[in-house]
Scaffold this motif. Structure first.
Motif, PDB file in Angstrom:
ATOM      1  N   LYS A 143      -0.058  14.707 -29.360  1.00 48.56           N
ATOM      2  CA  LYS A 143       1.080  14.323 -30.208  1.00 48.56           C
ATOM      3  C   LYS A 143       1.695  13.104 -29.878  1.00 48.56           C
ATOM      4  N   VAL A 144       1.644  12.822 -28.681  1.00 45.76           N
ATOM      5  CA  VAL A 144       2.350  11.546 -27.973  1.00 45.76           C
ATOM      6  C   VAL A 144       1.364  10.611 -28.713  1.00 45.76           C
ATOM      7  N   VAL A 145       0.041  10.706 -28.583  1.00 50.82           N
ATOM      8  CA  VAL A 145      -0.897   9.405 -28.679  1.00 50.82           C
ATOM      9  C   VAL A 145      -0.803   9.055 -30.275  1.00 50.82           C
ATOM     10  N   ARG A 146      -0.531  10.135 -31.278  1.00 49.91           N
ATOM     11  CA  ARG A 146      -0.412   9.874 -32.675  1.00 49.91           C
ATOM     12  C   ARG A 146       0.867   8.929 -32.661  1.00 49.91           C
ATOM     13  N   GLN A 147       1.780   9.137 -32.006  1.00 48.05           N
ATOM     14  CA  GLN A 147       3.088   8.446 -32.410  1.00 48.05           C
ATOM     15  C   GLN A 147       3.096   7.005 -31.982  1.00 48.05           C
ATOM     16  N   ILE A 148       2.191   6.572 -31.017  1.00 42.30           N
ATOM     17  CA  ILE A 148       2.021   5.225 -30.675  1.00 42.30           C
ATOM     18  C   ILE A 148       1.722   4.300 -31.586  1.00 42.30           C
ATOM     19  N   GLU A 149       2.443   3.131 -31.542  1.00 43.86           N
ATOM     20  CA  GLU A 149       2.055   2.264 -32.867  1.00 43.86           C
ATOM     21  C   GLU A 149       1.421   0.988 -32.381  1.00 43.86           C
ATOM     22  N   SER A 150       1.071   0.791 -31.101  1.00 42.69           N
ATOM     23  CA  SER A 150       0.512  -0.681 -30.701  1.00 42.69           C
ATOM     24  C   SER A 150       0.000  -0.377 -29.000  1.00 42.69           C
ATOM     25  N   GLU A 151      -0.786  -1.243 -28.597  1.00 40.61           N
ATOM     26  CA  GLU A 151      -1.363  -1.288 -27.204  1.00 40.61           C
ATOM     27  C   GLU A 151      -0.219  -1.460 -26.368  1.00 40.61           C
ATOM     28  N   ALA A 152       0.865  -2.460 -26.685  1.00 39.56           N
ATOM     29  CA  ALA A 152       1.864  -2.762 -25.957  1.00 39.56           C
ATOM     30  C   ALA A 152       2.738  -1.588 -25.946  1.00 39.56           C
ATOM     31  N   GLN A 153       2.936  -0.731 -27.018  1.00 42.50           N
ATOM     32  CA  GLN A 153       3.637   0.081 -26.920  1.00 42.50           C
ATOM     33  C   GLN A 153       3.072   1.316 -25.878  1.00 42.50           C
ATOM     34  N   ALA A 154       1.950   1.609 -26.121  1.00 39.37           N
ATOM     35  CA  ALA A 154       1.166   2.537 -25.359  1.00 39.37           C
ATOM     36  C   ALA A 154       1.454   2.067 -23.915  1.00 39.37           C
ATOM     37  N   LEU A 155       1.236   1.023 -23.314  1.00 44.75           N
ATOM     38  CA  LEU A 155       1.511   0.387 -22.273  1.00 44.75           C
ATOM     39  C   LEU A 155       2.911   0.611 -21.533  1.00 44.75           C
ATOM     40  N   ALA A 156       3.897   0.161 -22.485  1.00 42.52           N
ATOM     41  CA  ALA A 156       5.264   0.285 -21.943  1.00 42.52           C
ATOM     42  C   ALA A 156       5.579   1.807 -22.078  1.00 42.52           C
ATOM     43  N   VAL A 157       5.039   2.863 -22.871  1.00 49.09           N
ATOM     44  CA  VAL A 157       5.535   4.375 -22.522  1.00 49.09           C
ATOM     45  C   VAL A 157       5.076   4.757 -21.394  1.00 49.09           C
ATOM     46  N   ALA A 158       3.623   4.488 -21.047  1.00 49.39           N
ATOM     47  CA  ALA A 158       3.006   5.003 -19.783  1.00 49.39           C
ATOM     48  C   ALA A 158       3.766   4.414 -18.552  1.00 49.39           C
ATOM     49  N   ILE A 159       4.175   3.219 -18.612  1.00 49.84           N
ATOM     50  CA  ILE A 159       5.032   2.562 -17.454  1.00 49.84           C
ATOM     51  C   ILE A 159       6.327   3.243 -17.295  1.00 49.84           C
ATOM     52  N   ALA A 160       7.132   3.650 -18.424  1.00 46.12           N
ATOM     53  CA  ALA A 160       8.182   4.273 -18.482  1.00 46.12           C
ATOM     54  C   ALA A 160       8.189   5.700 -17.714  1.00 46.12           C
ATOM     55  N   ALA A 161       7.131   6.361 -18.425  1.00 46.98           N
ATOM     56  CA  ALA A 161       7.042   7.888 -18.175  1.00 46.98           C
ATOM     57  C   ALA A 161       6.735   8.058 -16.759  1.00 46.98           C
ATOM     58  N   GLY A 162       5.874   6.901 -16.148  1.00 49.23           N
ATOM     59  CA  GLY A 162       5.715   7.242 -14.679  1.00 49.23           C
ATOM     60  C   GLY A 162       6.783   6.680 -13.690  1.00 49.23           C
ATOM     61  N   HIS A 163       7.948   6.132 -14.281  1.00 51.51           N
ATOM     62  CA  HIS A 163       8.753   5.616 -13.702  1.00 51.51           C
ATOM     63  C   HIS A 163       8.527   4.378 -12.563  1.00 51.51           C
ATOM     64  N   HIS A 164       7.379   3.531 -13.238  1.00 57.24           N
ATOM     65  CA  HIS A 164       6.963   2.537 -12.444  1.00 57.24           C
ATOM     66  C   HIS A 164       7.651   1.410 -12.774  1.00 57.24           C
ATOM     67  N   LYS A 165       7.733   0.435 -11.808  1.00 58.14           N
ATOM     68  CA  LYS A 165       8.354  -0.749 -11.742  1.00 58.14           C
ATOM     69  C   LYS A 165       7.125  -1.764 -12.165  1.00 58.14           C
ATOM     70  N   LEU A 166       7.533  -2.975 -12.827  1.00 62.98           N
ATOM     71  CA  LEU A 166       6.535  -3.761 -13.042  1.00 62.98           C
ATOM     72  C   LEU A 166       5.861  -4.630 -11.980  1.00 62.98           C
TER      73      LEU A 166
END
Length: 117
Positions: free
Chosen positions: A26-49
């Motif tokens: 359900k989450v994968v289908r809502q992603i619109e770009s590779e950049a967004q996928a990376l941003a969501v993965a970083i945010a979901a894991g509470h990681h720092k750049l």
């Protein structure tokens, strides 16, 4: 094994690593770009750049540009980025896009075959 007390144990540089987990479809289908996928993965894991950049051996600024879509994500960084974020969301998005492109190609070829008949 005996030591003379001068040796110190080495802690892991980036914490305990686990294999990346797949994101819900359900989450994968809502992603619109590779950049967004990376941003969501970083945010979901509470990681720092800084952490992600150190894990993949790149600068914080470079990872930030990848996350904002200002630079394309090289295929050789997909695995390390997934490992660093702990999520396969980026890889899943890329795989989904490839599958959709292939499906469109099949439809196009089928249309050509119909037209030739």
């Amino acid at each position: 094994m005996a030591t003379d007390g001068n040796q110190k144990s080495l802690s892991l540089a980036f914490g305990v690593h686990h294999s990346p987990k797949d994101a819900p479809a359900k989450v994968v289908r809502q992603i619109e770009s590779e950049a967004q996928a990376l941003a969501v993965a970083i945010a979901a894991g509470h990681h720092k750049l800084d952490y992600i950049a150190a894990c993949v051996g790149k600068s914080k600024a470079y990872v930030s540009r990848l996350q904002r879509g200002e630079r394309p994500i090289p295929s050789k960084l997909v695995g390390p980025l997934c490992a660093a974020t702990g999520s396969n969301l980026l890889r899943q998005y890329i795989d989904l896009q490839r599958a959709l492109e292939g499906q469109c190609e099949v439809a196009r070829l089928a249309e050509l075959l119909r037209a030739a008949a």
